[in-house]
Write a protein that holds these residues in place. Structure first.
Motif, PDB file in Angstrom:
ATOM      1  N   ASN A 192       6.730  21.502  -6.420  1.00 46.44           N
ATOM      2  CA  ASN A 192       6.832  20.110  -6.848  1.00 46.44           C
ATOM      3  C   ASN A 192       6.307  19.176  -5.749  1.00 46.44           C
ATOM      4  OD1 ASN A 192       7.397  17.914  -8.460  1.00 46.44           O
ATOM      5  ND2 ASN A 192       9.598  17.914  -8.048  1.00 46.44           N
ATOM      6  N   SER A 193       5.096  19.461  -5.288  1.00 46.27           N
ATOM      7  CA  SER A 193       4.536  18.736  -4.143  1.00 46.27           C
ATOM      8  C   SER A 193       4.331  17.252  -4.428  1.00 46.27           C
ATOM      9  CB  SER A 193       3.220  19.376  -3.709  1.00 46.27           C
ATOM     10  OG  SER A 193       2.266  19.339  -4.745  1.00 46.27           O
ATOM     11  N   LYS A 194       4.144  16.880  -5.693  1.00 49.00           N
ATOM     12  CA  LYS A 194       3.960  15.454  -6.005  1.00 49.00           C
ATOM     13  C   LYS A 194       5.199  14.655  -5.603  1.00 49.00           C
ATOM     14  CE  LYS A 194       5.543  15.817 -10.819  1.00 49.00           C
ATOM     15  NZ  LYS A 194       5.186  15.618 -12.243  1.00 49.00           N
ATOM     16  N   SER A 195       6.379  15.216  -5.838  1.00 52.03           N
ATOM     17  CA  SER A 195       7.615  14.540  -5.441  1.00 52.03           C
ATOM     18  C   SER A 195       7.768  14.538  -3.924  1.00 52.03           C
ATOM     19  CB  SER A 195       8.826  15.218  -6.087  1.00 52.03           C
ATOM     20  OG  SER A 195       8.760  15.135  -7.490  1.00 52.03           O
ATOM     21  N   PHE A 196       7.409  15.651  -3.322  1.00 56.00           N
ATOM     22  CA  PHE A 196       7.535  15.776  -1.869  1.00 56.00           C
ATOM     23  C   PHE A 196       6.709  14.708  -1.160  1.00 56.00           C
ATOM     24  CE2 PHE A 196       6.025  17.514   2.176  1.00 56.00           C
ATOM     25  CZ  PHE A 196       7.213  17.866   2.779  1.00 56.00           C
ATOM     26  N   TYR A 197       5.424  14.624  -1.468  1.00 57.87           N
ATOM     27  CA  TYR A 197       4.549  13.680  -0.774  1.00 57.87           C
ATOM     28  C   TYR A 197       4.841  12.238  -1.176  1.00 57.87           C
ATOM     29  CZ  TYR A 197       1.873  17.543   1.132  1.00 57.87           C
ATOM     30  OH  TYR A 197       1.491  18.659   1.838  1.00 57.87           O
ATOM     31  N   ALA A 198       5.295  12.019  -2.402  1.00 55.52           N
ATOM     32  CA  ALA A 198       5.696  10.672  -2.813  1.00 55.52           C
ATOM     33  C   ALA A 198       6.892  10.197  -1.986  1.00 55.52           C
ATOM     34  CB  ALA A 198       6.032  10.647  -4.299  1.00 55.52           C
ATOM     35  N   LEU A 199       7.828  11.104  -1.731  1.00 54.81           N
ATOM     36  CA  LEU A 199       8.992  10.759  -0.919  1.00 54.81           C
ATOM     37  C   LEU A 199       8.597  10.460   0.525  1.00 54.81           C
ATOM     38  CD1 LEU A 199      11.591  13.341  -2.286  1.00 54.81           C
ATOM     39  CD2 LEU A 199      11.727  10.848  -2.493  1.00 54.81           C
ATOM     40  N   VAL A 200       7.620  11.198   1.051  1.00 57.49           N
ATOM     41  CA  VAL A 200       7.144  10.937   2.420  1.00 57.49           C
ATOM     42  C   VAL A 200       6.598   9.515   2.519  1.00 57.49           C
ATOM     43  CG1 VAL A 200       5.430  11.564   4.161  1.00 57.49           C
ATOM     44  CG2 VAL A 200       6.685  13.358   2.954  1.00 57.49           C
TER      45      VAL A 200
ATOM     46  N   ILE B 235       0.836  -1.211   0.000  1.00 57.42           N
ATOM     47  CA  ILE B 235       0.000   0.000   0.000  1.00 57.42           C
ATOM     48  C   ILE B 235       0.866   1.253   0.000  1.00 57.42           C
ATOM     49  CG2 ILE B 235      -1.628   1.360   1.385  1.00 57.42           C
ATOM     50  CD1 ILE B 235      -2.801  -1.349   2.321  1.00 57.42           C
ATOM     51  N   LEU B 236       1.876   1.277   0.854  1.00 56.16           N
ATOM     52  CA  LEU B 236       2.721   2.469   0.956  1.00 56.16           C
ATOM     53  C   LEU B 236       3.553   2.680  -0.305  1.00 56.16           C
ATOM     54  CD1 LEU B 236       3.855   2.083   4.681  1.00 56.16           C
ATOM     55  CD2 LEU B 236       2.361   3.875   3.758  1.00 56.16           C
ATOM     56  N   LEU B 237       4.065   1.588  -0.880  1.00 56.49           N
ATOM     57  CA  LEU B 237       4.876   1.715  -2.086  1.00 56.49           C
ATOM     58  C   LEU B 237       4.019   2.142  -3.278  1.00 56.49           C
ATOM     59  CD1 LEU B 237       7.643   1.423  -3.388  1.00 56.49           C
ATOM     60  CD2 LEU B 237       7.133  -0.998  -3.799  1.00 56.49           C
ATOM     61  N   VAL B 238       2.875   1.493  -3.451  1.00 60.88           N
ATOM     62  CA  VAL B 238       1.955   1.888  -4.522  1.00 60.88           C
ATOM     63  C   VAL B 238       1.494   3.329  -4.310  1.00 60.88           C
ATOM     64  CG1 VAL B 238      -0.319   1.463  -5.547  1.00 60.88           C
ATOM     65  CG2 VAL B 238       1.201  -0.460  -5.047  1.00 60.88           C
ATOM     66  N   GLY B 239       1.211   3.678  -3.066  1.00 55.90           N
ATOM     67  CA  GLY B 239       0.792   5.043  -2.745  1.00 55.90           C
ATOM     68  C   GLY B 239       1.821   6.074  -3.151  1.00 55.90           C
ATOM     69  N   ALA B 240       3.115   5.749  -2.959  1.00 53.16           N
ATOM     70  CA  ALA B 240       4.174   6.680  -3.342  1.00 53.16           C
ATOM     71  C   ALA B 240       4.164   6.922  -4.845  1.00 53.16           C
ATOM     72  CB  ALA B 240       5.529   6.136  -2.895  1.00 53.16           C
ATOM     73  N   PHE B 241       4.014   5.851  -5.628  1.00 52.92           N
ATOM     74  CA  PHE B 241       4.000   5.998  -7.092  1.00 52.92           C
ATOM     75  C   PHE B 241       2.735   6.721  -7.577  1.00 52.92           C
ATOM     76  CE2 PHE B 241       7.122   2.493  -6.878  1.00 52.92           C
ATOM     77  CZ  PHE B 241       8.098   3.037  -7.696  1.00 52.92           C
ATOM     78  N   VAL B 242       1.581   6.369  -7.009  1.00 47.19           N
ATOM     79  CA  VAL B 242       0.323   7.017  -7.412  1.00 47.19           C
ATOM     80  C   VAL B 242       0.348   8.499  -7.045  1.00 47.19           C
ATOM     81  CG1 VAL B 242      -2.178   7.078  -7.078  1.00 47.19           C
ATOM     82  CG2 VAL B 242      -1.000   4.886  -7.285  1.00 47.19           C
ATOM     83  N   THR B 243       0.899   8.822  -5.880  1.00 49.12           N
ATOM     84  CA  THR B 243       1.014  10.220  -5.464  1.00 49.12           C
ATOM     85  C   THR B 243       1.856  11.006  -6.455  1.00 49.12           C
ATOM     86  OG1 THR B 243       0.772   9.655  -3.122  1.00 49.12           O
ATOM     87  CG2 THR B 243       1.811  11.766  -3.630  1.00 49.12           C
ATOM     88  N   PHE B 244       2.968  10.423  -6.879  1.00 47.31           N
ATOM     89  CA  PHE B 244       3.840  11.109  -7.848  1.00 47.31           C
ATOM     90  C   PHE B 244       3.109  11.335  -9.170  1.00 47.31           C
ATOM     91  CE2 PHE B 244       7.037  11.080 -11.223  1.00 47.31           C
ATOM     92  CZ  PHE B 244       7.829  12.154 -10.814  1.00 47.31           C
ATOM     93  N   LEU B 245       2.321  10.360  -9.587  1.00 50.87           N
ATOM     94  CA  LEU B 245       1.625  10.458 -10.873  1.00 50.87           C
ATOM     95  C   LEU B 245       0.372  11.323 -10.804  1.00 50.87           C
ATOM     96  CD1 LEU B 245       1.901   6.715 -11.988  1.00 50.87           C
ATOM     97  CD2 LEU B 245       3.256   8.649 -12.832  1.00 50.87           C
ATOM     98  N   SER B 246      -0.096  11.628  -9.598  1.00 47.59           N
ATOM     99  CA  SER B 246      -1.365  12.360  -9.449  1.00 47.59           C
ATOM    100  C   SER B 246      -1.242  13.844  -9.754  1.00 47.59           C
ATOM    101  CB  SER B 246      -1.908  12.171  -8.031  1.00 47.59           C
ATOM    102  OG  SER B 246      -1.035  12.766  -7.086  1.00 47.59           O
ATOM    103  N   GLY B 247      -0.022  14.382  -9.763  1.00 51.89           N
ATOM    104  CA  GLY B 247       0.172  15.807 -10.032  1.00 51.89           C
ATOM    105  C   GLY B 247       0.221  16.626  -8.761  1.00 51.89           C
ATOM    106  N   ASP B 248       0.704  17.852  -8.881  1.00 57.41           N
ATOM    107  CA  ASP B 248       0.928  18.698  -7.712  1.00 57.41           C
ATOM    108  C   ASP B 248      -0.354  19.076  -6.968  1.00 57.41           C
ATOM    109  OD1 ASP B 248       3.658  18.673  -8.069  1.00 57.41           O
ATOM    110  OD2 ASP B 248       3.658  20.461  -9.329  1.00 57.41           O
ATOM    111  N   LYS B 249      -1.447  19.274  -7.678  1.00 54.89           N
ATOM    112  CA  LYS B 249      -2.679  19.723  -7.019  1.00 54.89           C
ATOM    113  C   LYS B 249      -3.296  18.652  -6.123  1.00 54.89           C
ATOM    114  CE  LYS B 249      -4.111  23.236 -10.396  1.00 54.89           C
ATOM    115  NZ  LYS B 249      -5.186  23.677 -11.323  1.00 54.89           N
ATOM    116  N   LEU B 250      -3.202  17.406  -6.534  1.00 57.08           N
ATOM    117  CA  LEU B 250      -3.858  16.323  -5.796  1.00 57.08           C
ATOM    118  C   LEU B 250      -2.901  15.546  -4.886  1.00 57.08           C
ATOM    119  CD1 LEU B 250      -6.123  14.822  -8.617  1.00 57.08           C
ATOM    120  CD2 LEU B 250      -6.830  16.299  -6.728  1.00 57.08           C
ATOM    121  N   ALA B 251      -1.614  15.832  -4.970  1.00 57.66           N
ATOM    122  CA  ALA B 251      -0.611  15.003  -4.294  1.00 57.66           C
ATOM    123  C   ALA B 251      -0.854  14.877  -2.790  1.00 57.66           C
ATOM    124  CB  ALA B 251       0.785  15.557  -4.560  1.00 57.66           C
TER     125      ALA B 251
END
Length: 480
Positions: free
Chosen positions: A100-108, A9-25
């Protein structure tokens, strides 16, 4: 149902967060964090019902490496700490705007994935991989989204990266040596090894170097204050609330049971190092004007006491250390979040530039004082349970260890209350200070609720962790 679901869940979440874009991240990362937390709670119910939720399967043939995750009471407690605090940390960040919030939250989320793997892995090489993976996201979080002068930030973060990586390489060498003796990296096989006192001493020191840097313990703490100060508050929360617990957890899970002869022989030295950290951290915290640095040195003092508890090699010491790990995780995240709320209004962490906040923001002041009181181990708070148990274990070893370790309460009360007085009371700063928002209030109340609920009723956590700690202590005593 097995515990690897959390990692997925956490790993998939990181990738989906990155792909979701900055507004939805931010929202996507919170969703996956909540799902992971919910699944952790469901897995806990399965574990309490007696179901085997551990995982073990062959992964690599040469060398003999297994994908092995051990879900006992200790690892489940740390997994819950990780997933719950990840949700709180993400939610607390909603008041900030990140480039670049998509990268930020994906890294979290990726960091949460790596830390969860570290707490669950029961194969030495798999554990080492997760241990190192956790370093990568925090490096970029601190470097790219950190505070202050760019060059100073780079210097602090690179020092942290090199320190921790170098220490971890010694641990890897130790695992390779153990593999040559056991023919396996599996924890249960390493527990069965009969190493000589000399072998145990070198393995113990190799592990200690990696863990002492991560925790950190003096004299391996020199990276901590600057990195805590330069990191964005989310990064500081991840470091102080969860990541440093990787080192403390690993002492109990890996170091002590495998090298218990060395641990017993030299325990006075390592208890002394922990207590030295208590005194040093408290004294340095007294002199700090920067709120984040004060909290960093306060954290150094508290984890020094936790480490001292683990090296007592007693059930009370191990149990108190784990209780205090969890309590410290929540209280330090709450305190750093309070400092972030102040920074959002004043754009400073300098205590001398604050003042009179209570008159303008009574709700924040009330919640802040509750966190301060929890930090100094007021009875009825979770920290009191853990700290009292650790001090009792130190008393069983030597009364002077308990007396010196108790300075964390006395000095901590002084510098924390002094900080609160300067920041919250006194003359009102000319800048306006809006009270906490709904989102900020929810995050603070959640943290305070945990601290006071388990401060008055710690039985569920004690019942969860005690059987696992008794097994570890049996392993330690078997070798001794």
């Amino acid at each position: 149902m097995n515990v690897s679901l959390i990692l997925i869940i956490l790993l998939v979440g990181a990738f989906v967060t990155f792909l979701s874009g900055d507004k939805l991240a931010s929202k996507v990362s919170l969703f996956f964090g909540l799902v992971a937390m919910g699944c952790s709670i469901v897995l806990l119910t399965h574990y309490n019902a007696g179901e085997n939720i551990s995982v073990i399967t062959k992964w690599i043939t040469k060398p003999n490496v297994s994908f092995a995750l051990k879900a006992d009471g200790l690892s489940m407690a740390m997994l819950l700490l990780n997933t719950v605090l990840t949700v709180i940390i993400i939610f607390s960040s909603f008041g900030n705007q990140y480039k670049n919030s998509k990268s930020f939250y994906a890294l979290v989320l990726f960091m949460s994935f790596a830390m969860a793997g570290t707490f669950l892995a029961s194969d030495g090489l798999l554990y080492y991989i997760f241990w190192e993976l956790a370093l990568i996201p925090i490096y970029f979080i601190a470097l790219v989204w950190g505070n202050g002068d760019v060059e100073e930030r780079k210097k602090a973060v690179v020092k942290f990266f090199i320190y921790t990586l170098a220490g971890s390489l010694f641990m890897l060498v130790a695992f390779i040596y153990l593999y040559q003796q056991a023919g396996s990296f599996l924890l249960e096989d390493l527990y069965k090894l009969k190493l000589s006192e000399t072998e145990q001493l070198w393995i113990f020191l190799a592990f200690f170097l990696a863990y002492a840097i991560k925790i950190p313990l003096i004299p391996f703490h020199t990276w901590q204050a600057n990195v805590y100060q330069k990191s964005p508050t989310v990064g500081t929360m991840l470091l102080s609330g969860i990541m440093l617990k990787m080192g403390l957890y690993s002492v109990i899970r890996w170091q002590l049971p495998i090298t218990s002869l060395a641990a017993a022989e030299y325990r006075y030295i390592f208890i002394g190092l922990g207590i030295a950290g208590v005194i040093y951290g408290s004294i340095v915290a007294l002199k700090q004007n920067n709120l984040k640095k004060l909290l960093a040195y306060s954290s150094l003092a508290h984890v020094g006491l936790i480490a001292a508890g683990t090296y007592t090699l007693t059930l009370d010491g191990l149990r108190g250390a784990v209780l205090q790990m969890i309590a410290h995780g929540f209280v330090v995240v709450g305190l750093f979040f309070a400092s972030e709320i102040i920074f959002r209004r004043y754009q400073t962490c300098s205590i001398s530039e604050m003042g009179g906040i209570r008159a303008q923001a009574p709700r924040l002041a009330s919640m802040f004082i509750l966190l301060v009181l929890a930090s100094v181990s007021l009875p009825t708070t979770f920290n009191f349970i853990g700290e009292f148990t650790v001090l009792y274990s130190l008393y069983q070893v030597n009364i002077w260890f308990a007396v010196l370790g108790g300075t964390t309460i006395i000095l901590g009360a002084y510098y924390m209350l002094k900080m609160y007085q300067h920041a919250m009371l006194g003359e009102t700063n000319s800048k306006g200070f809006p009270d906490v928002t709904v989102n900020e209030g929810i995050a603070m109340v959640a943290i305070i609720g945990v601290l006071f609920f388990f401060g008055m009723y710690p039985k569920p956590i004690m019942d969860l962790i005690t059987p696992s700690l008794e097994e570890i202590l049996t392993q330690i005593n078997r070798i001794n």
